[in-house]
Design a protein around this motif. Structure first.
Motif: not given
Length: 346
Positions: A275, A278, A282, A309-310, A312-314, A316-317
């Motif tokens: 995490h 990101f 960002f 957003v952080i 969500g991206c974490s 997803l990855l």
């Protein structure tokens, strides 16, 4: 009745919740560089529960693995190698690249990666790797028969090491070293070995559970308003988190049949591990585009959107990595089975 299957599911939810707390902690730590409204300070203090909750859960799951599965050394460490150590090294290289703007190439660079010094949170994985070795080697020494005596020795070791012994060897912090966490980890073993007695007691004594909930809530409020910073390894914080762990355990156990988030091996670990990448990327992008980011953290809604957003991206990855590692594990098993079949046919 609380079955082992339900308990393991509740632990997954605790781990997932804890990983989000860790993300919140690193997010708010970044925000504190620019602004410090009460809600950011409060979240930053509360987020410190995340690492301790993960530590207790790790101890519980390790005790379960060693007792229920009785793995050989190869079986035990091969899984840790694939799911824990290799991703840890990959993340170390990634954080070195993001922070140093280049790939590691010196002996010191690679030493820092192995020691968990390229990312602020990688100390935890370095410590957990020490624990896995220790737990396996001492699996027949520290057992259910003696844990209620040994745990007091481990309590003393953690206190003495933190306050009197540690000297920052090899440039490592107190948190890098197993003795700083040994009591916390083995409290997870205690909870596993005495899970039936503990959970039955809490189920049958709701007033005690209510009292524990009140005390853990009051402790969290105390940490929020306290001027002193209570770090994760300190025993005051550990005992407060232990109460919260038990409350959360019962909370999720009573709702596990209504929660339908599928268990995915490695998901919470990968969220924890990557995490911060990101957060770094960002932040660099915003600095490049806007020159400064104080405006983002000064607005509550912008801050919360940024945090989502952080997260969500974490997530997803992490899901992508779970799929990848599962696929590698299946390929590895297929290769081993083929090798055995060829060997047996000769």
């Amino acid at each position: 009745m609380y079955t082992d299957s339900k308990i393991l599911k509740s632990l997954f939810y605790i781990q997932l919740f804890s990983s989000f707390l860790v993300v919140v902690g690193h997010f708010t730590a970044s925000a504190l560089s620019f602004t410090d409204p009460f809600w950011i300070v409060a979240l930053n203090q509360i987020s410190r529960y995340g690492t301790v909750l993960l530590t207790i859960a790790t101890g519980y799951l390790t005790a379960y693995s060693l007792e229920a599965k009785s793995p050989t050394a190869r079986e035990f460490f091969s899984g840790k190698l694939l799911y824990i150590f290799v991703p840890y090294l990959v993340s170390g290289v990634l954080y070195h690249y993001l922070l140093k703007k280049g790939m590691p190439h010196t002996a010191q660079d690679f030493t820092n990666i192995v020691l968990g010094k390229t990312g602020d949170h990688l100390y935890f994985v370095f410590m957990i790797c020490q624990y896995y070795i220790f737990a396996y080697l001492f699996r027949r020494v520290i057992t259910k028969r003696n844990i209620l005596y040994v745990i007091w020795i481990l309590l003393g070791i953690q206190y003495v090491y933190i306050n009197f012994i540690h000297q920052g060897w090899f440039g490592l912090t107190t948190r890098h070293m197993l003795p700083s966490w040994i009591f916390t980890l083995y409290m997870g073993h205690v909870l596993y070995w005495y899970r039936e007695s503990i959970l039955s007691f809490l189920r049958n004594n709701r007033s005690i559970l209510t009292l524990m909930t009140g005390v853990s809530t009051a402790a969290a409020m105390f940490f929020v308003v306290s001027n002193k910073l209570y770090v994760a390894v300190h025993l005051t914080f550990v005992f407060a988190t232990l109460l919260s762990f038990l409350v959360l355990m019962v909370f999720f156990l009573e709702r596990v049949d209504r929660l339908h988030i599928k268990f995915r091996k490695g998901l919470t670990y990968f969220i924890f591990l990557f995490h911060s990448a990101f957060l770094i990327m960002f932040k660099d992008y915003l600095f490049e585009k806007y020159g400064e980011v104080a405006w983002l953290f000064e607005n509550t809604w912008y801050s919360l959107l940024y945090l989502l957003v952080i997260i969500g991206c974490s997530c997803l990855l992490a899901l992508m990595l779970v799929w990848l590692v599962n696929k590698l594990e299946r390929i590895s098993k297929t290769i081993r089975q083929t090798h055995r079949q060829l060997h047996a046919s000769k």
